[in-house]
Scaffold this active site. Structure first.
Site, PDB file in Angstrom:
ATOM      1  N   GLY A   3       0.972  -0.971   0.051  1.00 14.97           N
ATOM      2  CA  GLY A   3       0.215  -0.094  -0.396  1.00 14.97           C
ATOM      3  C   GLY A   3       0.661   1.456  -0.084  1.00 14.97           C
ATOM      4  O   GLY A   3       2.260   1.265  -0.093  1.00 14.97           O
TER       5      GLY A   3
ATOM      6  N   HIS B  29       3.688   1.948  -7.864  1.00 21.56           N
ATOM      7  CA  HIS B  29       3.244   0.977  -7.685  1.00 21.56           C
ATOM      8  C   HIS B  29       2.450   1.137  -8.983  1.00 21.56           C
ATOM      9  O   HIS B  29       2.253   0.008  -9.738  1.00 21.56           O
ATOM     10  CB  HIS B  29       2.483   1.338  -6.642  1.00 21.56           C
ATOM     11  CG  HIS B  29       3.142   0.511  -5.353  1.00 21.56           C
ATOM     12  ND1 HIS B  29       3.086   1.983  -4.182  1.00 21.56           N
ATOM     13  CD2 HIS B  29       3.622  -0.167  -4.829  1.00 21.56           C
ATOM     14  CE1 HIS B  29       3.824   1.682  -3.474  1.00 21.56           C
ATOM     15  NE2 HIS B  29       4.350   0.242  -4.162  1.00 21.56           N
TER      16      HIS B  29
ATOM     17  N   GLN C 107       7.838  -9.464   7.640  1.00 24.61           N
ATOM     18  CA  GLN C 107       9.113  -9.047   6.585  1.00 24.61           C
ATOM     19  C   GLN C 107       9.433  -8.284   8.208  1.00 24.61           C
ATOM     20  O   GLN C 107       9.982  -7.331   7.001  1.00 24.61           O
ATOM     21  CB  GLN C 107       8.819  -8.823   5.805  1.00 24.61           C
ATOM     22  CG  GLN C 107       7.493  -7.727   5.355  1.00 24.61           C
ATOM     23  CD  GLN C 107       7.350  -7.625   3.842  1.00 24.61           C
ATOM     24  OE1 GLN C 107       7.069  -8.357   3.592  1.00 24.61           O
ATOM     25  NE2 GLN C 107       8.267  -7.009   3.261  1.00 24.61           N
TER      26      GLN C 107
ATOM     27  N   GLY D  97       8.810  -5.160  -8.685  1.00 24.35           N
ATOM     28  CA  GLY D  97       9.937  -3.526  -9.201  1.00 24.35           C
ATOM     29  C   GLY D  97      11.287  -3.984  -8.960  1.00 24.35           C
ATOM     30  O   GLY D  97      11.874  -4.378  -7.833  1.00 24.35           O
ATOM     31  N   LYS D  98      12.615  -3.265 -10.016  1.00 22.14           N
ATOM     32  CA  LYS D  98      13.731  -3.739  -9.414  1.00 22.14           C
ATOM     33  C   LYS D  98      14.718  -3.523  -8.471  1.00 22.14           C
ATOM     34  O   LYS D  98      15.892  -3.155  -8.033  1.00 22.14           O
ATOM     35  CB  LYS D  98      14.703  -3.694 -10.937  1.00 22.14           C
ATOM     36  CG  LYS D  98      14.788  -5.174 -12.450  1.00 22.14           C
ATOM     37  CD  LYS D  98      15.426  -4.276 -13.179  1.00 22.14           C
ATOM     38  CE  LYS D  98      15.106  -5.342 -14.103  1.00 22.14           C
ATOM     39  NZ  LYS D  98      16.690  -5.088 -15.335  1.00 22.14           N
TER      40      LYS D  98
ATOM     41  N   ASP E  50      13.917  -3.191  -5.532  1.00 21.06           N
ATOM     42  CA  ASP E  50      13.898  -4.467  -4.486  1.00 21.06           C
ATOM     43  C   ASP E  50      14.419  -5.642  -5.700  1.00 21.06           C
ATOM     44  O   ASP E  50      13.847  -6.957  -5.099  1.00 21.06           O
ATOM     45  CB  ASP E  50      12.897  -4.682  -4.396  1.00 21.06           C
ATOM     46  CG  ASP E  50      11.547  -3.725  -3.349  1.00 21.06           C
ATOM     47  OD1 ASP E  50      12.417  -3.531  -2.175  1.00 21.06           O
ATOM     48  OD2 ASP E  50      10.791  -3.065  -3.921  1.00 21.06           O
TER      49      ASP E  50
ATOM     50  N   GLN F  87      14.734  -9.199  -3.739  1.00 21.12           N
ATOM     51  CA  GLN F  87      13.865  -9.921  -3.644  1.00 21.12           C
ATOM     52  C   GLN F  87      12.835 -10.972  -4.516  1.00 21.12           C
ATOM     53  O   GLN F  87      12.210 -11.812  -4.832  1.00 21.12           O
ATOM     54  CB  GLN F  87      12.175  -8.300  -2.998  1.00 21.12           C
ATOM     55  CG  GLN F  87      11.456  -9.109  -3.114  1.00 21.12           C
ATOM     56  CD  GLN F  87       9.687  -7.895  -2.880  1.00 21.12           C
ATOM     57  OE1 GLN F  87       9.838  -7.481  -1.214  1.00 21.12           O
ATOM     58  NE2 GLN F  87       9.379  -6.941  -3.300  1.00 21.12           N
TER      59      GLN F  87
ATOM     60  N   SER G  51       7.527   4.177  -0.817  1.00 22.27           N
ATOM     61  CA  SER G  51       7.235   4.450   0.516  1.00 22.27           C
ATOM     62  C   SER G  51       7.850   5.316   1.703  1.00 22.27           C
ATOM     63  O   SER G  51       6.825   6.135   2.532  1.00 22.27           O
ATOM     64  CB  SER G  51       5.739   3.484   0.622  1.00 22.27           C
ATOM     65  OG  SER G  51       5.565   2.803  -0.843  1.00 22.27           O
TER      66      SER G  51
HETATM   67  O1  PAF Z   1       7.822  -5.270  -2.038  1.00 17.69           O
HETATM   68  C1  PAF Z   1       6.498  -4.438  -0.866  1.00 17.69           C
HETATM   69  O2  PAF Z   1       6.024  -4.243  -1.001  1.00 17.69           O
HETATM   70  C2  PAF Z   1       6.476  -6.185  -0.443  1.00 17.69           C
HETATM   71  O3  PAF Z   1       8.384  -7.038   0.174  1.00 17.69           O
HETATM   72  C3  PAF Z   1       5.368  -7.986  -0.995  1.00 17.69           C
HETATM   73  C4  PAF Z   1       6.249  -8.086  -1.888  1.00 17.69           C
HETATM   74  C5  PAF Z   1       4.227  -6.764  -1.145  1.00 17.69           C
HETATM   75  C6  PAF Z   1       5.885  -8.598   0.173  1.00 17.69           C
HETATM   76  O4  PAF Z   1       4.734  -8.421   1.910  1.00 17.69           O
END
Ligand code: PAF
Length: 283
Positions: free
Chosen positions: A27, A33, A57, A145-146, A148, A151, A184
């Site tokens: 969010g 986003h 997390q 997104g790159k 992160d 991730q 964010s």
């Molecule tokens: O990148 C994010 O916003 C978060 O790590 C995700 C992938 C929504 C998991 O909570």
């Protein structure tokens, strides 16, 4: 756009769909986003977005409680953009109904380095919630997104390891006009910090230029970049040049011809921790 809060409602909305494109978020949506939603719209139909601030997390001293929760404004933005068909916004009880016994543990050599070293358990939390969200949405594609970068790699790796039928599509980092990667967390920056924040992206660009210019000593390049950030008042967690394919340091700390690299950075500016990265095609 339908806004649903339970898995059952979500499944009702998606019955019979097999080309769903998914964008998971926490969010506080910004243009970065919205760019992911737009890309999802090109890859599948319907587009599903989720908003869930995933406690799992966040570390004990991190910003879970103060993480911006702006559901009404987020719904408004998505409605105006008109790409998302269903927004899934579960509460914690819905997504984690039982004591949270099950966890997805990424391999140590991917999950415990870089972000994982400075945020222990972070990628366990991310992997667990992403697997759970994928199980709810059952997407054909999901856009990440790159920004992160680690991730994105871990989610890709998880899909491969668990044979999930979801294709992970990367989206380039979306930046403000002065180069700052959209996040964010940028909203935590005060005015002076906001002026200073693009230094990280400028430094990453300089690292890239030095490597492209033929310099090979990565430790020296990283050291210079860390020193410059620290001198400007940042608390640096890491600035590190890694191989794109596995995020390991290049052999002997030297650039190998043709090896695709990425420079990743994380540092705190005041109370705000920012991350960024830049891919490098070495010659
Ligand atoms: O990148 C994010 O916003 C978060 O790590 C995700 C992938 C929504 C998991 O909570």
């Amino acid at each position: 756009m339908k806004v649903v809060h339970t898995v059952e409602e979500l499944r009702d909305q998606l019955r019979g769909q097999n080309r769903t494109a998914f964008v998971p978020t926490m969010g506080n949506l910004h243009d970065g986003h919205l760019a992911l939603m737009k890309m999802a719209h090109q890859y599948g139909d319907p587009v599903v977005a989720s908003i869930f601030v995933n406690r799992l997390q966040f570390g004990p001293n991190e910003d879970f409680d103060k993480y911006p929760r702006t559901l009404e404004q987020d719904i408004d933005k998505l409605q105006r953009q008109n790409h998302v068909y269903v927004l899934f916004a579960p509460n914690e009880r819905e997504l984690y109904p039982e004591p949270q016994n099950y966890r997805v543990n990424p391999p140590h050599d991917l999950g415990d380095i870089l972000e994982g070293e400075f945020r222990p358990g972070f990628f366990v939390g991310v992997s667990t919630v992403v697997l759970k969200l994928f199980s709810c949405v059952q997407p054909k594609v999901a856009v990440f997104g790159k920004k992160d970068y680690q991730q994105l790699m871990i989610v890709r790796n998880m899909c491969r390891q668990f044979a999930l039928p979801t294709e992970i599509v990367p989206h380039e980092t979306v930046r403000e006009t002065d180069g700052l990667a959209m996040s964010s967390r940028n909203r935590y920056l005060n005015e002076a910090e906001r002026q200073e924040a693009p230094r990280m992206a400028r430094l990453l660009n300089r690292v890239r230029e030095r490597i492209r210019g033929g310099e090979h000593d990565l430790a020296g390049i990283e050291h210079d970049a860390q020193r410059e950030l620290a001198a400007a008042g940042w608390q640096v967690d890491y600035i590190s040049v890694r191989r794109q394919r596995d995020l390991k340091a290049p052999d002997a700390g030297q650039v190998q011809a043709g090896e695709p690299l990425v420079v990743l950075a994380a540092a705190r500016l005041g109370a705000t921790r920012l991350i960024d990265n830049l891919e490098i095609q070495s010659s």
